[in-house]
Design a protein around this motif. Structure first.
Motif, PDB file in Angstrom:
ATOM      1  N   TRP A 154       2.215   4.477   1.665  1.00 56.83           N
ATOM      2  CA  TRP A 154       2.430   5.065   2.983  1.00 56.83           C
ATOM      3  C   TRP A 154       3.893   5.453   3.107  1.00 56.83           C
ATOM      4  O   TRP A 154       4.550   5.689   2.103  1.00 56.83           O
ATOM      5  CB  TRP A 154       1.936   4.148   4.109  1.00 56.83           C
ATOM      6  CG  TRP A 154       2.558   2.774   4.201  1.00 56.83           C
ATOM      7  CD1 TRP A 154       2.570   1.814   3.241  1.00 56.83           C
ATOM      8  CD2 TRP A 154       3.250   2.212   5.312  1.00 56.83           C
ATOM      9  NE1 TRP A 154       3.220   0.695   3.689  1.00 56.83           N
ATOM     10  CE2 TRP A 154       3.649   0.907   4.967  1.00 56.83           C
ATOM     11  CE3 TRP A 154       3.558   2.677   6.578  1.00 56.83           C
ATOM     12  CZ2 TRP A 154       4.351   0.074   5.832  1.00 56.83           C
ATOM     13  CZ3 TRP A 154       4.255   1.837   7.436  1.00 56.83           C
ATOM     14  CH2 TRP A 154       4.634   0.557   7.062  1.00 56.83           C
ATOM     15  N   THR A 155       4.447   5.536   4.301  1.00 55.87           N
ATOM     16  CA  THR A 155       5.860   5.846   4.486  1.00 55.87           C
ATOM     17  C   THR A 155       6.455   4.895   5.521  1.00 55.87           C
ATOM     18  O   THR A 155       5.734   4.293   6.322  1.00 55.87           O
ATOM     19  CB  THR A 155       6.091   7.297   4.968  1.00 55.87           C
ATOM     20  OG1 THR A 155       5.440   7.470   6.222  1.00 55.87           O
ATOM     21  CG2 THR A 155       5.593   8.307   3.963  1.00 55.87           C
ATOM     22  N   GLU A 173      12.797   9.262   6.382  1.00 56.58           N
ATOM     23  CA  GLU A 173      11.458   8.806   6.008  1.00 56.58           C
ATOM     24  C   GLU A 173      11.436   8.554   4.490  1.00 56.58           C
ATOM     25  O   GLU A 173      11.826   9.415   3.711  1.00 56.58           O
ATOM     26  CB  GLU A 173      10.417   9.848   6.378  1.00 56.58           C
ATOM     27  CG  GLU A 173       8.999   9.337   6.218  1.00 56.58           C
ATOM     28  CD  GLU A 173       7.993  10.331   6.777  1.00 56.58           C
ATOM     29  OE1 GLU A 173       7.505  10.103   7.893  1.00 56.58           O
ATOM     30  OE2 GLU A 173       7.706  11.316   6.081  1.00 56.58           O
ATOM     31  N   THR A 191       5.255   3.109  -2.218  1.00 53.50           N
ATOM     32  CA  THR A 191       4.192   3.030  -3.208  1.00 53.50           C
ATOM     33  C   THR A 191       4.054   1.573  -3.623  1.00 53.50           C
ATOM     34  O   THR A 191       4.773   0.713  -3.114  1.00 53.50           O
ATOM     35  CB  THR A 191       4.477   3.955  -4.410  1.00 53.50           C
ATOM     36  OG1 THR A 191       3.314   4.016  -5.233  1.00 53.50           O
ATOM     37  CG2 THR A 191       5.668   3.481  -5.227  1.00 53.50           C
ATOM     38  N   LYS A 233       0.845  -1.200   0.000  1.00 53.04           N
ATOM     39  CA  LYS A 233       0.000   0.000   0.000  1.00 53.04           C
ATOM     40  C   LYS A 233       0.875   1.243   0.000  1.00 53.04           C
ATOM     41  O   LYS A 233       2.082   1.172   0.244  1.00 53.04           O
ATOM     42  CB  LYS A 233      -0.922  -0.004   1.210  1.00 53.04           C
ATOM     43  CG  LYS A 233      -0.186  -0.001   2.543  1.00 53.04           C
ATOM     44  CD  LYS A 233      -1.133  -0.087   3.708  1.00 53.04           C
ATOM     45  CE  LYS A 233      -0.345  -0.104   5.009  1.00 53.04           C
ATOM     46  NZ  LYS A 233      -1.177  -0.177   6.173  1.00 53.04           N
TER      47      LYS A 233
END
Length: 168
Positions: A22-23, A50, A54, A20
């Motif tokens: 996010w980071t 960070e 994807t 998904k």
């Protein structure tokens, strides 16, 4: 990439891929051995960065002309998450082979459902052969091929590569 004159053949990005968008925090002081902070003991204190995550489907959707022939997926056990984020990309007709570091019954099912079969490769003879049993290459990279004729042709006609004193 520059040392091996591969800049025109590789699309290098500062992103991670997963199931998904996010980071994630990665260590920032370990050079080539940086890793996701979640893989470290909780008592570890070191610089982090960070990194956006994807999916491979998003990468290919955003770059419709980008269709690699081969994937090399070596993500320290996160292979299921990477493939989970690539249901469409994994079925792209240009994708001929996938090299996975991990192996599990679930990964085997995913690859077989996408039309791939597992093979072994002898680098000295440049010969491909069907993997003889599940987990036959356990502990080693798993070579999954969808288009055997294409991959055999590329292996047999590729220029030799010198490693030390050996031409492969």
């Amino acid at each position: 990439l520059r040392l091996n004159d591969l800049q025109g053949l590789v699309d290098a990005r500062c992103i991670a891929v997963g199931a998904k968008v996010w980071t994630v925090l990665f260590t920032a002081s370990r050079d080539a051995t940086n890793r996701a902070v979640s893989l470290l003991p909780s008592s570890s204190y070191e610089p982090t960065v960070e990194v956006p995550i994807t999916t491979l489907d998003q990468v290919f959707k955003a770059n419709s002309s980008f269709a690699p022939l081969v994937w090399k997926v070596d993500v320290e056990g996160y292979e299921p998450e990477v493939l989970s984020g690539a249901p469409h990309a994994l079925h792209h007709p240009q994708l001929r082979a996938v090299l996975l570091e991990a192996d599990s019954p679930a990964l085997q099912r995913t690859m077989e459902e996408a039309g791939f079969s597992r093979y072994s490769y002898d680098l000295f003879s440049r010969q491909l052969s069907p993997a003889t049993s599940p987990g036959a290459s356990s502990g080693h990279n798993q070579l999954w091929i969808r288009d055997l004729a294409f991959v055999q042709e590329r292996c047999s006609t590729a220029n030799p590569v010198r490693v030390g004193r050996i031409d492969l």
